[in-house]
Design a protein around this motif. Sequence first.
Motif, mmCIF file in Angstrom:
data_model
loop_
_atom_site.group_PDB
_atom_site.id
_atom_site.type_symbol
_atom_site.label_atom_id
_atom_site.label_comp_id
_atom_site.label_asym_id
_atom_site.label_seq_id
_atom_site.Cartn_x
_atom_site.Cartn_y
_atom_site.Cartn_z
ATOM 1 N N LYS A 169 -4.624 -12.319 -2.394
ATOM 2 C CA LYS A 169 -5.503 -11.162 -2.577
ATOM 3 C C LYS A 169 -6.948 -11.596 -2.800
ATOM 4 C CE LYS A 169 -1.956 -8.052 -4.366
ATOM 5 N NZ LYS A 169 -1.490 -7.249 -5.519
ATOM 6 N N ILE A 170 -7.150 -12.649 -3.569
ATOM 7 C CA ILE A 170 -8.511 -13.133 -3.825
ATOM 8 C C ILE A 170 -9.159 -13.613 -2.526
ATOM 9 C CG2 ILE A 170 -9.823 -14.961 -4.958
ATOM 10 C CD1 ILE A 170 -7.881 -14.739 -7.311
ATOM 11 N N ALA A 171 -8.393 -14.311 -1.686
ATOM 12 C CA ALA A 171 -8.942 -14.812 -0.418
ATOM 13 C C ALA A 171 -9.370 -13.658 0.481
ATOM 14 C CB ALA A 171 -7.909 -15.688 0.284
ATOM 15 N N ILE A 172 -8.554 -12.603 0.561
ATOM 16 C CA ILE A 172 -8.881 -11.460 1.411
ATOM 17 C C ILE A 172 -10.083 -10.702 0.858
ATOM 18 C CG2 ILE A 172 -8.054 -9.217 2.218
ATOM 19 C CD1 ILE A 172 -6.940 -11.538 3.778
ATOM 20 N N ILE A 173 -10.115 -10.488 -0.446
ATOM 21 C CA ILE A 173 -11.249 -9.783 -1.059
ATOM 22 C C ILE A 173 -12.541 -10.546 -0.838
ATOM 23 C CG2 ILE A 173 -12.231 -9.050 -3.265
ATOM 24 C CD1 ILE A 173 -9.377 -8.397 -4.175
ATOM 25 N N HIS A 174 -12.478 -11.876 -0.921
ATOM 26 C CA HIS A 174 -13.669 -12.698 -0.709
ATOM 27 C C HIS A 174 -14.193 -12.533 0.714
ATOM 28 C CE1 HIS A 174 -16.418 -16.067 -1.053
ATOM 29 N NE2 HIS A 174 -15.867 -16.615 0.019
ATOM 30 N N GLU A 175 -13.293 -12.513 1.701
ATOM 31 C CA GLU A 175 -13.726 -12.354 3.083
ATOM 32 C C GLU A 175 -14.201 -10.930 3.357
ATOM 33 O OE1 GLU A 175 -14.135 -14.546 5.422
ATOM 34 O OE2 GLU A 175 -13.453 -16.212 4.187
ATOM 35 N N ALA A 176 -13.586 -9.941 2.696
ATOM 36 C CA ALA A 176 -13.952 -8.543 2.930
ATOM 37 C C ALA A 176 -15.395 -8.249 2.518
ATOM 38 C CB ALA A 176 -12.998 -7.616 2.181
ATOM 39 N N GLU A 177 -15.938 -9.048 1.615
ATOM 40 C CA GLU A 177 -17.322 -8.848 1.197
ATOM 41 C C GLU A 177 -18.319 -9.230 2.283
ATOM 42 O OE1 GLU A 177 -17.618 -11.242 -2.254
ATOM 43 O OE2 GLU A 177 -16.533 -9.840 -3.573
ATOM 44 N N ARG A 178 -17.856 -9.991 3.298
ATOM 45 C CA ARG A 178 -18.772 -10.479 4.332
ATOM 46 C C ARG A 178 -18.447 -9.975 5.726
ATOM 47 N NH1 ARG A 178 -18.460 -16.845 3.700
ATOM 48 N NH2 ARG A 178 -16.230 -16.368 3.704
ATOM 49 N N CYS A 179 -17.299 -9.319 5.913
ATOM 50 C CA CYS A 179 -16.844 -8.937 7.246
ATOM 51 C C CYS A 179 -16.653 -7.429 7.345
ATOM 52 C CB CYS A 179 -15.533 -9.652 7.597
ATOM 53 S SG CYS A 179 -15.617 -11.454 7.484
ATOM 54 N N SER A 180 -16.654 -6.938 8.569
ATOM 55 C CA SER A 180 -16.440 -5.512 8.806
ATOM 56 C C SER A 180 -14.969 -5.165 8.631
ATOM 57 C CB SER A 180 -16.893 -5.144 10.219
ATOM 58 O OG SER A 180 -16.087 -5.806 11.182
ATOM 59 N N ALA A 181 -14.698 -3.870 8.478
ATOM 60 C CA ALA A 181 -13.313 -3.418 8.286
ATOM 61 C C ALA A 181 -12.436 -3.719 9.497
ATOM 62 C CB ALA A 181 -13.303 -1.926 7.957
ATOM 63 N N THR A 186 -7.819 -7.272 11.639
ATOM 64 C CA THR A 186 -7.263 -8.319 12.488
ATOM 65 C C THR A 186 -6.960 -9.573 11.676
ATOM 66 O OG1 THR A 186 -8.602 -7.455 14.317
ATOM 67 C CG2 THR A 186 -7.639 -9.622 14.603
ATOM 68 N N MET A 187 -7.822 -9.893 10.716
ATOM 69 C CA MET A 187 -7.602 -11.074 9.897
ATOM 70 C C MET A 187 -6.342 -10.939 9.044
ATOM 71 S SD MET A 187 -10.184 -12.906 7.158
ATOM 72 C CE MET A 187 -11.181 -13.714 8.410
ATOM 73 N N THR A 188 -6.130 -9.769 8.460
ATOM 74 C CA THR A 188 -4.922 -9.582 7.652
ATOM 75 C C THR A 188 -3.674 -9.631 8.520
ATOM 76 O OG1 THR A 188 -5.244 -7.170 7.812
ATOM 77 C CG2 THR A 188 -6.088 -8.267 5.841
ATOM 78 N N THR A 189 -3.767 -9.114 9.746
ATOM 79 C CA THR A 189 -2.633 -9.225 10.671
ATOM 80 C C THR A 189 -2.318 -10.682 10.967
ATOM 81 O OG1 THR A 189 -3.172 -7.092 11.688
ATOM 82 C CG2 THR A 189 -1.790 -8.592 12.961
ATOM 83 N N ALA A 190 -3.358 -11.482 11.201
ATOM 84 C CA ALA A 190 -3.158 -12.906 11.469
ATOM 85 C C ALA A 190 -2.543 -13.603 10.261
ATOM 86 C CB ALA A 190 -4.489 -13.552 11.842
ATOM 87 N N LEU A 191 -2.998 -13.256 9.062
ATOM 88 C CA LEU A 191 -2.476 -13.910 7.865
ATOM 89 C C LEU A 191 -1.021 -13.540 7.629
ATOM 90 C CD1 LEU A 191 -2.882 -15.676 5.408
ATOM 91 C CD2 LEU A 191 -3.817 -13.695 4.183
ATOM 92 N N ARG A 192 -0.671 -12.273 7.844
ATOM 93 C CA ARG A 192 0.742 -11.890 7.679
ATOM 94 C C ARG A 192 1.632 -12.666 8.636
ATOM 95 N NH1 ARG A 192 -1.641 -6.629 7.714
ATOM 96 N NH2 ARG A 192 -1.901 -5.854 5.581
ATOM 97 N N GLY A 193 1.184 -12.803 9.876
ATOM 98 C CA GLY A 193 1.963 -13.585 10.826
ATOM 99 C C GLY A 193 2.083 -15.041 10.404
ATOM 100 N N TYR A 194 1.005 -15.599 9.871
ATOM 101 C CA TYR A 194 1.029 -16.997 9.430
ATOM 102 C C TYR A 194 1.996 -17.192 8.271
ATOM 103 C CZ TYR A 194 -0.771 -21.538 7.859
ATOM 104 O OH TYR A 194 -0.892 -22.861 7.486
ATOM 105 N N LEU A 195 2.009 -16.247 7.340
ATOM 106 C CA LEU A 195 2.925 -16.351 6.198
ATOM 107 C C LEU A 195 4.381 -16.196 6.640
ATOM 108 C CD1 LEU A 195 0.861 -14.313 3.582
ATOM 109 C CD2 LEU A 195 1.174 -16.795 3.659
ATOM 110 N N ARG A 196 4.632 -15.333 7.614
ATOM 111 C CA ARG A 196 6.001 -15.217 8.143
ATOM 112 C C ARG A 196 6.419 -16.511 8.826
ATOM 113 N NH1 ARG A 196 3.910 -10.093 10.140
ATOM 114 N NH2 ARG A 196 4.551 -8.393 8.757
ATOM 115 N N PHE A 197 5.487 -17.121 9.555
ATOM 116 C CA PHE A 197 5.788 -18.396 10.208
ATOM 117 C C PHE A 197 6.116 -19.469 9.176
ATOM 118 C CE2 PHE A 197 3.585 -22.466 11.032
ATOM 119 C CZ PHE A 197 4.482 -23.019 11.933
#
Length: 414
Positions: A169-181, A186-197
């Motif tokens: 959650k901290i990693a996503i919140i940190h990136e959300a401060e600098r990136c568009s919604a 797309t980034m959260t989708t990529a991370l979910r796939g990475y965690l499943r892998f």
Amino acid sequence: MNIVERLARAPRTMEAGDLAPWVAAFADELRSLGHTDLTVGNYADCARHFAAWLAIDNIGLDDVGDGSFGRFKTHRCRCGGYRPATPRSGKYLRRVHRFIDFLGRRGVIKLLDKVVAAPVDPLVRDYQDWLTRNRGICGRTAARHGRMVTRLLLSLGSEPHAYGPAMIKIAIIHEAERCSAPYMKTMTTALRGYLRFLASADLCRPGLEHAVPHIPQWRLSSLPRYLSPDEVERLVASCDLRTGRGVRDRAILLLLARLGLRAGDILEMRLGDIDWSSATLRVKGKGRRETRLPMPQDAGDAVLGYLDGARPLVDSDRLFLRSNAPFRPFASSPTVSHIVALALKRAGIDNPPSHGANLLRHSAATHMLRGGATLQSVGAVLRHRSLDTTTVYAKVDLNMLMQVAQPWPGDVAC
């Protein structure tokens, strides 16, 4: 060498010296790739300039490298003939660099150093392979997801066994401060796939993908962006059929407008995807799914006209190729969207709702629905996996909305 000595050695005309045969060979290679005489002449002039500069500065071929190219970029020209002293344009320098690369490929000089890409984390590389092999994700999308995960690893670290919900959650919140919604979705989708892998390989705790925060986006909250039927026809008619590029662009625009194809569909289309006997087109969509769509008459005629008289004769099975030499397939999907953007400008369509290929996809769906097609039919043509994805177009079916709209109560008190 001082300026007096240099001026004394400078010839009245620009001569390539010992590299003259290689300048001629460079020009021959460009002609074999299909470049026009004007383009070949411009490249040859740049190559001759570089060769003349080497001779005047007494630089041997063994010494040609990144350093000498850097000096050539900024040298005050006294190489003979008419040349501006400084600066030289980026296009001019790219032509010189191409000549240097040609010499390196022929073994005349050593190749210039290439930019070394940043190393990819082995787990991220395995994740990209897993996406393409097991999830049916195309290579470009897998590479994009890998880049996003690599960016998150700066916060998460490289030890998957140490990952936890709070860290994610901290990693996503940190990136959300600098990136568009949209980028964050797309980034959260990529991370979910990475965690499943990682969980499938027993490299992290299972179920961590549920700890990835969801980026708020309300379903059906926006209207599809589309053009009117008249504007679509103006768009198609804007192509200049006296040129090969115009014939190609008209075929592409008709396929996008009639069948609602994606830019990636046009990019990946092969010659063998068209079955002329049955008038069908094989489309390879997302997740490696193949679909046969009926080829509309005008779109089929446009594609046939492109194949008969405008498509370059090269050894490639891609249907659509670049119109300028070297005649290669399109590099990426944005090239197709750029064709649409240029057509919008030519057609004089001011302030269009968007400028990419998806504009014609949305327009095709909207026109089909208003013409009486069902949501199921529209979804089948657009190759939606779920009818919910097609439901957004119901909001632009004005005839149906008029039938279900309730009368305004007027002055009735609440």
